[in-house]
Design a protein around this motif. Structure first.
Motif, short mmCIF file in Angstrom:
data_model
loop_
_atom_site.label_atom_id
_atom_site.label_comp_id
_atom_site.label_asym_id
_atom_site.label_seq_id
_atom_site.Cartn_x
_atom_site.Cartn_y
_atom_site.Cartn_z
N MET A 1 0.82 -1.53 -0.29
CA MET A 1 0.27 -0.30 0.03
C MET A 1 0.82 1.42 -0.28
N LYS A 2 0.42 2.73 -0.51
CA LYS A 2 1.52 3.75 -0.50
C LYS A 2 1.58 4.56 0.31
N PRO A 3 2.29 4.64 0.99
CA PRO A 3 2.13 5.65 2.15
C PRO A 3 0.96 6.36 2.27
N ARG A 4 0.70 6.87 2.97
CA ARG A 4 -0.64 8.05 2.76
C ARG A 4 0.54 9.34 3.59
N ILE A 5 0.61 10.85 2.02
CA ILE A 5 1.56 11.73 2.44
C ILE A 5 1.03 13.61 2.71
N GLY A 6 1.37 14.24 3.19
CA GLY A 6 0.41 15.59 3.36
C GLY A 6 1.16 16.12 4.35
N ILE A 7 0.30 16.76 4.10
CA ILE A 7 0.49 18.45 5.67
C ILE A 7 0.46 17.92 7.24
N HIS A 8 1.61 17.84 8.19
CA HIS A 8 0.75 16.32 9.10
C HIS A 8 0.40 18.41 9.95
N ALA A 9 1.38 19.35 10.05
CA ALA A 9 1.16 20.49 10.72
C ALA A 9 1.65 21.79 10.54
N LEU A 10 1.21 23.29 10.90
CA LEU A 10 1.70 24.44 10.46
C LEU A 10 1.73 25.05 11.57
N GLY A 11 2.36 26.80 10.97
CA GLY A 11 3.01 27.42 11.88
C GLY A 11 2.60 29.16 11.35
N LEU A 12 1.56 29.78 11.86
CA LEU A 12 1.70 30.94 11.04
C LEU A 12 2.05 32.13 12.15
N ALA A 13 3.20 33.07 11.32
CA ALA A 13 3.75 34.15 12.01
C ALA A 13 3.35 35.10 11.76
N VAL A 14 3.21 35.93 11.84
CA VAL A 14 2.71 37.66 11.44
C VAL A 14 3.52 38.65 11.48
N PRO A 15 3.56 39.43 11.37
CA PRO A 15 3.62 41.21 11.77
C PRO A 15 2.87 41.44 12.76
N ARG A 16 3.51 41.81 14.00
CA ARG A 16 3.02 42.80 15.25
C ARG A 16 2.22 43.70 14.63
N ARG A 17 2.33 44.74 13.28
CA ARG A 17 1.57 45.64 13.19
C ARG A 17 0.93 45.61 12.26
N TYR A 18 -1.16 46.06 11.66
CA TYR A 18 -1.65 46.03 11.14
C TYR A 18 -2.61 47.00 10.28
N VAL A 19 -2.36 47.74 9.12
CA VAL A 19 -3.82 48.59 8.99
C VAL A 19 -4.90 48.35 8.39
N ALA B 1 4.54 15.45 6.51
CA ALA B 1 5.72 13.85 7.09
C ALA B 1 4.05 12.76 6.23
N THR B 2 4.39 10.83 6.75
CA THR B 2 3.64 10.08 6.97
C THR B 2 2.21 10.31 7.92
N ASN B 3 0.89 9.64 7.36
CA ASN B 3 -0.27 9.79 8.07
C ASN B 3 -0.47 11.47 8.74
N PRO B 4 -0.57 12.26 7.15
CA PRO B 4 -1.04 13.25 8.02
C PRO B 4 -1.38 13.74 9.16
N GLY B 5 -1.73 14.83 9.50
CA GLY B 5 -2.55 15.63 10.80
C GLY B 5 -3.61 16.33 9.89
N LEU B 6 -3.59 17.29 9.24
CA LEU B 6 -4.38 18.05 8.48
C LEU B 6 -4.74 17.73 7.06
N ILE B 7 -3.95 17.85 6.12
CA ILE B 7 -4.23 17.09 5.18
C ILE B 7 -3.42 15.82 4.15
N GLU B 8 -3.88 14.78 3.56
CA GLU B 8 -3.46 13.70 2.55
C GLU B 8 -3.46 14.65 1.21
N LEU B 9 -2.42 15.03 0.85
CA LEU B 9 -2.46 15.12 -0.66
C LEU B 9 -3.08 13.39 -1.55
#
Ligand code: HMG
Length: 415
Positions: free
Chosen positions: A1-19, A169-177
């Motif tokens: 069986m083919k491995p399940r591969i995809g986005i396992h986890a993510l992190g976001l960084a944004v500047p401290r300021r906005y308009v 990673a394999t067996n991804p937590g967010l989305i299997e591509l």
């Protein structure tokens, strides 16, 4: 069986300021609805020199690893997609590798093709794992950029900045591509580019919108053909409607709407049957609300983050709807000016809601501070070399920060 591969986890960084976009419109003498409805923007992130591509990338990467149970020792690859690199030779990935104290025995490099660079990294990581070369290890793919057109330009309301880091990673937590099922489209065009030595992009704005639409049509048709051939999607009716949601590259939110109408037009034209334009107007508006709008929440509050834009849309979608999308297939479209693009797809993982909660997206946005248009203009006028900043206090808060250049070497505060 083919491995399940995809986005396992993510992190976001944004500047401290906005308009606020309504305030920006008034300052520019523009009807606020042009920015709010015409472009679909609410807020725009403003990066100051200490929040450079490296600092944002390292923070997003640290958060992605913290949101995942994968340890640094399990990583075998780090790729940064960026079009706002900080050196002609040393990649952003190399700085991130050092700032995060990652293992030596791994591949570390940048990918560049305008906003597509992050997707190039994602595809390389997925195919590296699928090939078996990863040998059980995971990859870290980081998309980090600062979108800058300049004060008073037509592109100004479509600026933004931020980074999205993804553990692949394999067996991804967010989305299997759907590995190997995608459609690409590339053409040599001058729709948007940034000559060497320039901080602001050159752009032929309206032409760039047309280039994006031409690309999405070809890429979508390529994906659709392969997906039908491999029984990943049903061939009957409007094929795009068989995707529960579609995330697009979002230079401004209205672009995603234009793209979705165009994708539907491909389905209608290729079916070869006549259609009622009035009925289609109503149907496409409903389809947009259901299939695309839920992915635009974060994009409307941050702006264009170039390489990370598609993944910001995905993060926003999962943040809003992961529990109701479990097991459902979503489409993803990545566009990089110049141009190259790719339409691909994946299935939302069973524990996606839990996994996206670990990214703490609400907290990341809540930590921001709204600034006036005058303050934003002062920040835009600063040279890219940051003044030596304090290492503690609200300005820093333990985030990575560019401190300036000593001996031609960029210095960063790490804690
Ligand atoms: P513009 O000429 O200032 O705006 O530039 P416009 O006149 O086209 O108006 C924009 C929309 O607002 C229009 O809607 C107007 O009708 C509407 P549309 O007809 O397109 O649906 N509008 C109003 N709506 C409500 N009330 C009102 C009102 N007034 C007008 N009162 C443009 C807009 C996007 C061209 C400009 O901001 C720009 O050049 N942006 C940068 C380029 C860009 O974002 N291109 C997108 C495609 S290329 C891409 O995605 C790649 C990229 O991310 C880079 C990379 O790959 O690295 C950019």
């Amino acid at each position: 069986m083919k491995p399940r591969i995809g986005i396992h986890a993510l992190g976001l960084a944004v500047p401290r300021r906005y308009v606020d976009m309504e305030e920006l419109a008034r300052a520019r003498g523009v009807a606020p609805d042009k920015y709010l409805l015409g472009l679909g923007a609410r807020e725009m992130a403003v990066a100051e020199p200490g929040e450079d591509t490296v600092a944002l990338a390292a923070l997003a990467a640290r958060r992605a690893l913290a949101a995942s149970e994968i340890s640094r020792q399990q990583l075998g690859m780090l790729v940064v997609g960026t079009e706002t690199g900080v050196d002609h030779s040393k990649p952003v990935a190399s700085f991130v590798h050092g700032l995060l104290d990652l293992p030596s025995a791994m591949r570390v490099y940048d990918c560049q093709h305008a906003c597509y660079g992050g997707t190039a990294g994602l595809m390389a990581a997925v195919e590296w794992i699928a090939s078996g070369a990863a040998d059980g290890r995971a990859a870290l793919v980081v998309c980090s950029d600062i979108a800058r057109y300049g004060v008073g330009t037509p592109g100004e309301p479509t600026q933004g900045a931020g980074a999205v880091a993804m553990v692949i990673a394999t067996n991804p937590g967010l989305i299997e591509l759907d590995v190997g099922i995608s459609g690409a489209a590339s053409t040599h065009v001058h729709d948007f580019w940034r000559p060497l030595g320039r901080r602001e992009a050159e752009v032929d704005g309206h032409y760039s919108v047309q280039c994006y639409l031409d690309a999405v049509a070809t890429a979508y048709r390529g994906w659709r053909g392969r997906a039908i051939e491999r029984d990943v999607i049903r061939r009957d009716g409007m094929v795009s409607e068989h995707l529960a949601r579609i995330c697009y590259h979002v230079p401004f939110c209205k672009m995603a709407r234009k793209a979705h109408l165009h994708v539907r037009r491909c389905d209608l034209e290729d079916a070869g049957a006549p259609w009622d334009a009035e009925a289609e107007d109503a149907r496409s508006a409903a389809a947009f609300r259901l299939q695309v709008e839920p992915s635009l929440g974060l994009c409307a509050r941050i702006g264009n983050i170039y390489t990370g834009s598609l993944y910001l849309g995905l993060a926003g979608l999962l943040h809003a709807q992961a529990s109701s999308l479990t097991g459902q297939r979503i489409g993803l479209f990545s566009y990089g000016s110049g141009c190259t693009s790719e339409f691909f797809s994946g299935v939302v993982a069973p524990r996606a809601a839990e996994q996206i909660a670990a990214a703490g997206l609400d907290e990341v946005l809540a930590a921001r501070e709204r600034i006036s248009i005058a303050e934003y203009e002062q920040i835009m006028a600063l040279p890219p070399t940051a003044p030596l900043a304090r290492r503690t206090g609200p300005e820093f808060d333990g985030n990575f920060r560019f401190l300036g250049v000593t001996n031609h070497q960029r210095q960063y505060a790490t804690r």
